[in-house]
Design a protein around this motif. Structure first.
Motif, short mmCIF file in Angstrom:
data_model
loop_
_atom_site.label_atom_id
_atom_site.label_comp_id
_atom_site.label_asym_id
_atom_site.label_seq_id
_atom_site.Cartn_x
_atom_site.Cartn_y
_atom_site.Cartn_z
N LEU A 33 7.95 -25.98 20.15
CA LEU A 33 8.06 -25.29 21.48
C LEU A 33 7.17 -26.51 22.16
N LEU A 34 5.34 -26.13 21.53
CA LEU A 34 4.68 -27.33 21.94
C LEU A 34 4.73 -28.57 22.04
N THR A 80 -8.86 -26.81 15.43
CA THR A 80 -8.08 -28.09 15.95
C THR A 80 -7.24 -27.68 18.00
N GLY A 81 -7.47 -26.81 18.47
CA GLY A 81 -7.23 -26.47 19.43
C GLY A 81 -8.61 -26.76 20.17
N ILE A 162 4.05 -20.54 27.07
CA ILE A 162 4.02 -21.01 25.57
C ILE A 162 4.41 -22.19 25.08
N ARG A 163 5.98 -21.75 25.63
CA ARG A 163 7.25 -22.29 25.24
C ARG A 163 7.17 -23.53 26.98
N ALA A 164 6.97 -23.07 28.09
CA ALA A 164 7.20 -23.58 29.12
C ALA A 164 6.00 -24.11 29.05
N THR A 165 4.94 -24.28 28.13
CA THR A 165 3.68 -25.81 28.26
C THR A 165 3.89 -26.89 27.41
N GLY A 186 -0.86 -21.56 20.93
CA GLY A 186 0.22 -22.20 20.11
C GLY A 186 -0.47 -22.34 18.53
N LEU A 187 -1.51 -22.95 19.00
CA LEU A 187 -2.13 -23.84 17.48
C LEU A 187 -2.69 -22.52 16.30
#
Length: 309
Positions: A33-34, A80-81, A162-165, A186-187
């Motif tokens: 997704l990301l 991580t983000g 999130i999916r669009a990102t 997402g992370l």
């Protein structure tokens, strides 16, 4: 060792496959997704196991252990983000740095014990390898709940962002969406599910080991790819998001079924990593070779010949 031994062990094999399928659902968020190569999951999987083990040993319930493992994984994903979005470190390096740091953090959590046993004889656990059928039912119910939550969430406005990102960051930014925030979220979700699976795995196997996450990213990717290949083969254009999520878990089951067959055939356990790499390579190559075959000049010439006939 007869075939009956392999069949008798199937409930345990399926239960372990579903646990790793839940972990693969977390990896699916970043990988699919990301479009983010997050290697921190090797550390957050062990973090989930370490937190769950210490909570259970301290006398608390397995429910609290799973909840705290989920939160610990979310914090690992947040690190991580932050490394990636605020400090500008590339995605792979951010994950590696988090993974590296988590090894020491996990040892701190377990009181510098590399292995922490949590026997089902002494503690009340959510799942145990000793009770394979009960464990299979429990993890199956949990997987269905997680798939339902993910299906609902990624249909909401935030989930769609999130999916669009992952699909087109530039276009997403042009729409006024905070791309960095969506990546971090997402992370957080990804590593939370991975740590949750780590907490289940530690209880299932009766111990939390500081190295239990080593290679988890490869197993997760294998589950995603195997599930994707089978989903495409069975449903093709009828494939949708919930089927994709379901087949990620199914891929985890198939992966562990392959491993069980390899062990049943008495192949050397030391070659397991090699076998895993071969499985992933085969399932990665299948869609490419199939597409190449369908679009070959020979096919085109054949179609052209029929049209001119």
């Amino acid at each position: 060792m007869g075939i009956e031994t392999l069949i008798a062990g199937l409930p345990g094999t399926a239960a372990q496959g579903i646990i790793y399928g839940i972990m693969a659902l977390g990896i699916f968020i970043t990988f699919k997704l990301l479009n983010f190569a997050d290697l921190s999951v090797d550390g957050s999987f062990a973090t989930g196991g370490a937190v769950a083990a210490m909570v259970i040993i301290s006398g608390h319930s397995w429910i609290l252990a799973l909840v705290l493992a989920f939160i610990a994984g979310a914090l690992a994903g947040l690190i991580t983000g932050v490394l990636h979005t605020l400090l500008g470190i590339p995605d792979i390096l951010s994950g590696i740095l988090t993974q590296l740091a988590l090894y020491s953090i996990n040892l701190r959590i377990t009181g510098n014990q590399p292995n922490t046993p949590i026997s089902v004889d002494k503690y009340n656990l959510a799942v145990s390898l000793r009770y394979k059928t009960d464990a299979l039912i429990t993890v199956l119910v949990i997987a269905v709940i997680i798939i339902s939550i993910m299906y609902w969430f990624f249909g909401t406005e935030m989930g769609s962002a999130i999916r669009a990102t992952g699909t087109n960051p530039a276009m997403t930014k042009a729409q006024g969406i905070n791309v960095n925030l969506m990546k971090a979220l997402g992370l957080v979700l990804s590593n939370a599910f991975v740590a949750f699976a780590g907490a289940l795995s530690a209880q299932f196997n009766g111990n939390a080991d500081v190295n239990m996450g080593r290679g988890a990213i490869v197993i997760g990717l294998a589950a995603i790819i195997i599930g994707e290949v089978f989903c495409n083969a069975l449903f093709k254009k009828k494939r949708n998001f919930i089927l994709t999520l379901t087949f990620v878990v199914f891929g985890g089951i198939l992966y562990y079924l392959f491993i069980a067959i390899v062990l049943w055939l008495k192949m050397p356990a030391n070659d397991m990593k090699l076998f895993t790499a071969i499985i992933v390579a085969i399932f990665l190559a299948v869609p490419y070779l199939k597409n190449k075959h369908n679009s070959s000049f020979r096919k085109a010439a054949k179609r052209g010949g029929k049209e001119n006939a």
